[in-house]
Motif scaffolding. Sequence first.
Motif, PDB file in Angstrom:
ATOM      1  N   VAL A  13       0.830  -1.205   0.000  1.00 23.88           N
ATOM      2  CA  VAL A  13       0.000   0.000   0.000  1.00 23.88           C
ATOM      3  C   VAL A  13       0.868   1.260   0.000  1.00 23.88           C
ATOM      4  O   VAL A  13       0.570   2.239  -0.683  1.00 23.88           O
ATOM      5  N   VAL A  14       1.952   1.222   0.771  1.00 31.42           N
ATOM      6  CA  VAL A  14       2.829   2.393   0.864  1.00 31.42           C
ATOM      7  C   VAL A  14       3.392   2.745  -0.511  1.00 31.42           C
ATOM      8  O   VAL A  14       3.416   3.918  -0.914  1.00 31.42           O
ATOM      9  N   ALA A  15       3.850   1.739  -1.240  1.00 28.14           N
ATOM     10  CA  ALA A  15       4.403   1.980  -2.575  1.00 28.14           C
ATOM     11  C   ALA A  15       3.343   2.558  -3.514  1.00 28.14           C
ATOM     12  O   ALA A  15       3.628   3.478  -4.292  1.00 28.14           O
ATOM     13  N   LEU A  16       2.128   2.050  -3.439  1.00 27.73           N
ATOM     14  CA  LEU A  16       1.055   2.576  -4.281  1.00 27.73           C
ATOM     15  C   LEU A  16       0.750   4.028  -3.914  1.00 27.73           C
ATOM     16  O   LEU A  16       0.553   4.876  -4.799  1.00 27.73           O
ATOM     17  N   GLU A  17       0.715   4.334  -2.628  1.00 24.62           N
ATOM     18  CA  GLU A  17       0.472   5.720  -2.201  1.00 24.62           C
ATOM     19  C   GLU A  17       1.531   6.659  -2.762  1.00 24.62           C
ATOM     20  O   GLU A  17       1.219   7.767  -3.232  1.00 24.62           O
ATOM     21  N   PRO A  45     -11.762  -7.001   0.063  1.00 25.59           N
ATOM     22  CA  PRO A  45     -10.743  -6.696  -0.942  1.00 25.59           C
ATOM     23  C   PRO A  45      -9.366  -6.628  -0.297  1.00 25.59           C
ATOM     24  O   PRO A  45      -9.246  -6.378   0.910  1.00 25.59           O
ATOM     25  N   SER A  46      -8.336  -6.847  -1.085  1.00 27.28           N
ATOM     26  CA  SER A  46      -6.976  -6.718  -0.575  1.00 27.28           C
ATOM     27  C   SER A  46      -6.733  -5.265  -0.164  1.00 27.28           C
ATOM     28  O   SER A  46      -7.430  -4.349  -0.636  1.00 27.28           O
ATOM     29  N   PRO A  47      -5.744  -5.011   0.712  1.00 28.38           N
ATOM     30  CA  PRO A  47      -5.431  -3.621   1.083  1.00 28.38           C
ATOM     31  C   PRO A  47      -5.126  -2.743  -0.128  1.00 28.38           C
ATOM     32  O   PRO A  47      -5.522  -1.571  -0.163  1.00 28.38           O
ATOM     33  N   VAL A  48      -4.449  -3.300  -1.125  1.00 29.80           N
ATOM     34  CA  VAL A  48      -4.139  -2.533  -2.339  1.00 29.80           C
ATOM     35  C   VAL A  48      -5.418  -2.218  -3.108  1.00 29.80           C
ATOM     36  O   VAL A  48      -5.621  -1.085  -3.584  1.00 29.80           O
ATOM     37  N   ALA A  52      -7.020   1.512  -4.053  1.00 24.74           N
ATOM     38  CA  ALA A  52      -7.321   1.852  -5.447  1.00 24.74           C
ATOM     39  C   ALA A  52      -8.775   2.291  -5.596  1.00 24.74           C
ATOM     40  O   ALA A  52      -9.083   3.264  -6.307  1.00 24.74           O
ATOM     41  N   GLN A  53      -9.679   1.592  -4.914  1.00 23.99           N
ATOM     42  CA  GLN A  53     -11.097   1.941  -4.982  1.00 23.99           C
ATOM     43  C   GLN A  53     -11.358   3.336  -4.417  1.00 23.99           C
ATOM     44  O   GLN A  53     -12.195   4.083  -4.926  1.00 23.99           O
ATOM     45  N   GLN A  54     -10.626   3.698  -3.375  1.00 23.24           N
ATOM     46  CA  GLN A  54     -10.767   5.041  -2.794  1.00 23.24           C
ATOM     47  C   GLN A  54     -10.396   6.127  -3.797  1.00 23.24           C
ATOM     48  O   GLN A  54     -10.897   7.251  -3.738  1.00 23.24           O
TER      49      GLN A  54
END
Length: 311
Positions: A13-17, A45-48, A52-54
């Motif tokens: 999640v951190v990398a995606l942020e 859903p997965s944390p990632v 993404a949905q947010q």
Amino acid sequence: MRVIFAGTPEPAVVALEKLLASQHEVIAVLTRPDAKKGRGRTLHPSPVAALAQQHDIEVLKPATLKPDTTDGQAIRARIAELAPDCIPVVAYGNLVTEDLLNIAPHGWVNLHFSLLPMWRGAAPVQAAIRAGDAITGASTFRIEQGLDTGPVLATITTEILPEDTTDDLLTRLAYLGGDLLVETMDGLQAGTLKAVPQSGEATYAAKITKEDARIDWSLPADQIDRNIRAYTPGPGAWTEYNGDRIKVRPVICTERNDLRPGEVSIEKSGVFIGTGSQVVQLSMLQPPGKKMMPAVDWARGLQNTKGLVWQ
């Protein structure tokens, strides 16, 4: 660059942020299908996927990427439609087949939490702590068919502190690695990065099982300390008493050597247990069906402590 981010668990999640905050455009997310969690075993859903949905980003959740499956064929068609420049990967958890590796001009770029070729495989952070490594880090590399064998694009290092658990170290690496992944995307876009083949002796970090996390009290105290920290928080180091599994959090090594391996001594100053070398003091533990608690609180509830031995 236009990127499809592939990842699943919380550390990704951190990398995606960080990618979302960068100059690069995340056009979709590739993640594992929703999984059953909690007492009700409802799908989540997965944390990632949740992140993404947010952000109203398209989420792709194929069960497999194999080309001879309905999911595999559909995902190929969708990735081709989206036409990403690169597919950065952080703990995605699905096998990328050879025919997919060239679907984006810059390929699939993996962020791995070790200094490759050290600790290739599923559990590099746990392996580094367990082995007593002083330094670890993160690497970005191009995915090829071998297990974490592709050429390295960039690395970053960090010290492993004496008190680090896997949770502590993985959190630190997630932030350092997220920055490294963005810098790698920047370098690829600018054409300033050169992929360098891995060199040196490779070591491997296999997936951890619950049985791996069982504490062997005959080992030296420093090895027991590292093992417990490596398995904290998951799957959780454990020992057995009266047929029950008790989870044990990090211990404190002492200079004492007056207890045999597994022998427990409950004293006013704390709860102590013998190992293959020095005695260690217990900090927190979790009996079956209860929450994690201080070892001294657990000891107060015991009726007969004479001859108490953990196995």
